[in-house]
Design a protein around this motif. Structure first.
Motif, PDB file in Angstrom:
ATOM      1  N   LYS A 150       0.839  -1.212   0.000  1.00 21.94           N
ATOM      2  CA  LYS A 150       0.000   0.000   0.000  1.00 21.94           C
ATOM      3  C   LYS A 150       0.871   1.259   0.000  1.00 21.94           C
ATOM      4  N   ASP A 151       1.872   1.296   0.865  1.00 23.89           N
ATOM      5  CA  ASP A 151       2.741   2.473   0.947  1.00 23.89           C
ATOM      6  C   ASP A 151       3.459   2.714  -0.377  1.00 23.89           C
ATOM      7  N   LYS A 152       3.917   1.629  -0.970  1.00 23.27           N
ATOM      8  CA  LYS A 152       4.640   1.738  -2.237  1.00 23.27           C
ATOM      9  C   LYS A 152       3.729   2.353  -3.311  1.00 23.27           C
ATOM     10  N   ILE A 153       2.507   1.843  -3.385  1.00 22.81           N
ATOM     11  CA  ILE A 153       1.574   2.320  -4.402  1.00 22.81           C
ATOM     12  C   ILE A 153       1.175   3.779  -4.158  1.00 22.81           C
ATOM     13  N   LEU A 154       0.886   4.090  -2.901  1.00 24.18           N
ATOM     14  CA  LEU A 154       0.479   5.475  -2.601  1.00 24.18           C
ATOM     15  C   LEU A 154       1.608   6.455  -2.900  1.00 24.18           C
ATOM     16  N   ASN A 155       2.825   5.996  -2.684  1.00 20.82           N
ATOM     17  CA  ASN A 155       3.985   6.817  -2.995  1.00 20.82           C
ATOM     18  C   ASN A 155       4.094   7.087  -4.496  1.00 20.82           C
ATOM     19  N   ILE A 156       3.885   6.029  -5.270  1.00 19.64           N
ATOM     20  CA  ILE A 156       3.937   6.169  -6.739  1.00 19.64           C
ATOM     21  C   ILE A 156       2.850   7.143  -7.195  1.00 19.64           C
TER      22      ILE A 156
END
Ligand code: CDP
Length: 241
Positions: free
Chosen positions: A218-224
């Protein structure tokens, strides 16, 4: 960013965690979440209920023309009760997760006539933007203009384990080997069908969730998403696009 809001497309094979992630991201961003797999499952539910032959494309197609499907967000905080899906006014949210649906859905979803009929509904649902839509052909066919596309993968073993757990937790008494067979069979039909197969769009970002926690992904995607949004904002401000 388009005038009418951001469009995020998520595609990937069975039980890869698209739904969990799609709901989490949509909730975080305050976006609408549309699970197109639930629409194919709802159609399959009605086909089976009416004892229609799953190979009878014309009959299924005319059934689809006479079918009203709608999706409503609940007030629940639980991801497992995020939305309800209705077929002709009847709530089928629970029933479409039955393994009997898993066994038949891909054979119906491979029929070109049915897919073409559902394009309109899916595009209509995405019209307003600020949406996360997930499925198999969202980035490639349904919303090729999507602002951000993700393609999810995870090892076969992990996907099978996740779906098996999910079904057991829901109270189905199902064998691990049966779950494995169903997932592999669905992936095969979904990726080999001629019309709108499961495919990674060229411009999709690959997300491998094998051995990663939900929070991590989730964090990775929200960062992208954050980076892409900032970049678009700058481009608009500087009149680059
Ligand atoms: O949740 P899971 O990954 O098991 O599957 P789903 O997203 O609920 O989708 C169920 C089935 O619907 C897939 O196996 C496909 O056959 C079909 N489907 C499709 O063909 N195209 C989509 N955009 C979404 C689902």
């Amino acid at each position: 960013m388009k005038k009418n809001g951001l469009i995020i497309a998520i595609d990937g094979p069975a039980a890869v965690g698209k739904s969990t992630m799609g709901k989490l991201i949509a909730r975080e961003l305050g976006f609408l979440y549309i699970d197109t797999g639930a629409i194919y499952r709802a159609i399959t539910w009605k086909v089976l209920k009416n004892n229609i032959n799953i190979k009878d494309e014309d009959k299924i197609s005319s059934m689809v023309s006479d079918t009203y499907i709608n999706i409503e967000r609940t007030n629940s905080k639980s991801l497992n009760d995020y939305y309800h899906i209705f077929v002709d006014g009847g709530d089928v949210t629970e029933e479409i997760r039955n393994p009997r649906i898993d066994q038949n859905v891909s054979q119906i979803a491979r029929l070109p006539k049915i897919r073409k009929q559902l394009i309109y509904l899916q595009r209509k649902l995405a019209e307003k933007g600020n949406i996360v839509m997930e499925g198999r052909d969202i980035g490639s066919v349904i919303l090729p203009q999507a602002d951000i596309k993700f393609y999810f993968t995870a090892s076969e073993e992990e996907r099978i384990k996740r779906r098996y757990r999910e079904l057991i937790d829901k109270g189905y008494s199902i064998n691990y080997e049966v779950v494995k067979k169903q997932i592999m069979q669905r992936d095969k039909i979904d990726s080999k069908r001629k019309y709108a197969p499961l495919i990674k769009a060229k411009d999709a970002i690959l997300i491998d969730s094998t051995e990663k926690s939900i929070e991590e992904v989730k964090d990775k995607i929200l960062n992208i998403i954050k980076k892409i949004r900032e970049c678009r904002k700058k481009q608009i401000e500087n009149n680059i696009i």
